[in-house]
Design an enzyme around this catalytic site. Structure first.
Site, mmCIF file in Angstrom:
data_model
loop_
_atom_site.group_PDB
_atom_site.id
_atom_site.type_symbol
_atom_site.label_atom_id
_atom_site.label_comp_id
_atom_site.label_asym_id
_atom_site.label_seq_id
_atom_site.Cartn_x
_atom_site.Cartn_y
_atom_site.Cartn_z
ATOM 1 C CG PHE A 139 -1.927 1.250 1.126
ATOM 2 C CD1 PHE A 139 -3.167 1.128 0.444
ATOM 3 C CD2 PHE A 139 -1.875 2.398 1.750
ATOM 4 C CE1 PHE A 139 -3.979 2.309 0.169
ATOM 5 C CE2 PHE A 139 -2.481 3.594 1.500
ATOM 6 C CZ PHE A 139 -3.634 3.465 0.781
ATOM 7 C CG ASP A 224 5.918 3.535 1.586
ATOM 8 O OD1 ASP A 224 5.707 4.236 2.765
ATOM 9 O OD2 ASP A 224 4.646 3.394 1.271
ATOM 10 C CE LYS A 253 -1.015 5.898 7.281
ATOM 11 N NZ LYS A 253 -0.297 4.865 6.350
#
Ligand SMILES: *Cc1c(COP(=O)(O)O)cnc(C)c1O
Length: 402
Positions: A139, A224, A253
């Protein structure tokens, strides 16, 4: 109509329906606790999806935001920005990278990484090398470039044509990467631990092998770390667990302690392909977000913070393993540090609702995987309090006819 329902009605009427939302509105948070509009208290094992790593409204972050807000909220990147330069210095001192590009979200950091990998190849005299290998169940975000990098069909549905230049291979399979490399490949993009795809932890040797494969074929390795970064796995960055350094890393995040910020970290060798005019973000590295990030980093890298978080993670995982012994409906316990999961043999949606009813927020992904992402400073007592609720709920689920 209760107070939560009033807000839900407004959302339903006026907000794009891109989320299936639970029927509560959270209005206040402190540490590991949040409260809904009706005053009900919850223990938060979602943390805004791996954002609130310090818990809600950490005093150091709140005070940094308050101070910065009184001085300067936003100016253009046409000028030097003090908190931005300080944050870049701090980040580069904490990892492999020499330089940082700032943006506002995970998907934007991925877009930046895709552009940087292509531009680097171009600058090397290889414009034909513009393909990136990514992993099944990855993702990377929702904008078209990041969506094209995300190898999950369900997210692509209805949005074709995607951006060309991506090749998908199974995660944790070095032979598959080897086979996929051709004259057009310029990079491999991978999450150190797959988050949304199911909390999948690769074999200890996978990334060492991947790194040598990249070196041999002159490919950039991109990690990532949008979800795994900033202590989530017990290390500041998850790639430290695998003792493998990338050429490029994406961050977002938890970086801003609850404020939107994204970042792209890279070595000088690679980042020198980003010259004036090649890439930009109006809000990228704005004073407010950077001040919040500086305060967040100070706490996370403070004495014993990560050591304690890592120990709590081991404790939490042991609790989940104990649960797995009592409940045959649990297929597997997975994860590292404070990104943990229970894979169930049945869909887990009812367990989430049941826990919410009992004052605990948890998350379900891929239909049957319960994911736990508590604040890193959660207490063992808080973790213990979830267990009987989870146990009872799993028992009910196993009794249910599917
Ligand atoms: C959440 C996530 C993204 C996307 O981040 P946004 O801020 O939602 O755009 C990218 N990569 C990973 C690994 C993520 O978990």
């Amino acid at each position: 109509m209760n107070k939560n329902e009033k807000i839900a009605l407004l959302t339903k009427k006026h907000v794009a329906q891109t989320y299936g939302r639970y029927p509560i509105a959270l209005v206040r948070g402190k540490g590991t606790k949040v409260w809904d509009k009706a005053g009900k208290q919850y223990l938060d094992f979602v943390s805004g999806l791996a954002v609130d790593n310090l818990g809600h409204c950490h005093p150091a972050v709140v005070s940094a935001i308050q101070n910065q807000a009184e001085n300067l909220l936003h100016v253009s990147n046409l000028y030097h920005i003090e908190p931005q330069s300080q944050l870049a210095e701090r980040l580069t001192s904490l990892c492999f990278a020499d330089k940082i590009f700032f943006c506002n979200s995970g998907t934007e950091a991925i877009e930046s990484a895709i552009k940087l990998a292509r531009k680097f190849s171009f600058d090397q005299g290889h414009p034909e090398r513009n393909e990136i290998i990514t992993m099944h169940n990855s993702f990377h975000g929702r904008t078209l470039g990041a969506l094209s990098a995300t190898a999950q069909k369900k997210f692509h549905h209805g949005f074709q044509p995607l951006l060309p230049g991506f090749k998908y291979v199974p995660f944790n399979n070095i032979q598959a990467v080897k086979k996929a490399i051709n004259k057009k490949t310029c990079a491999v993009l991978v999450e150190p631990i797959q988050g949304e795809g199911g909390v999948n932890v690769p074999d200890p040797s996978y990334f060492k092998n991947l790194k040598s494969l990249c070196k041999k074929n002159d490919l950039l390795l991109i990690f990532d770390e949008v979800q795994t970064g900033f202590g989530r796995t017990g290390k500041l960055f998850a790639h430290e667990i695998f003792k493998t350094k990338p050429d490029i890393m994406t961050l977002a995040k938890a970086l801003g302690g609850g404020v939107a910020i994204g970042a792209l970290a890279a070595t000088n060798r690679v980042m020198k392909s980003f010259v004036p005019g090649t890439h930009a973000a109006t809000f990228g590295g704005n004073p407010l977000a950077c001040a919040a990030a500086l305060a967040t980093l100070k706490v996370i890298t403070g004495k014993d913070f990560l050591k304690k978080a890592s120990e709590t993670g081991v404790f939490f995982q042991k609790c989940l393993q104990k649960l797995a012994k009592q409940h045959p409906i649990i297929k597997e316990v997975r994860g590292k540090g404070m990104i943990l999961a229970l894979e169930l043999k049945k869909p887990g949606g009812d367990v989430v609702l049941d826990c919410m009813e009992n004052g605990f927020l948890i998350n379900c992904i891929q239909q049957n995987i319960l994911r736990f992402l508590p604040p890193l400073n959660i207490s063992k007592k808080d973790i213990n309090s979830l267990m009987p609720v989870l146990s009872n709920s799993l028992l009910q689920l196993s009794k249910k006819k599917s």
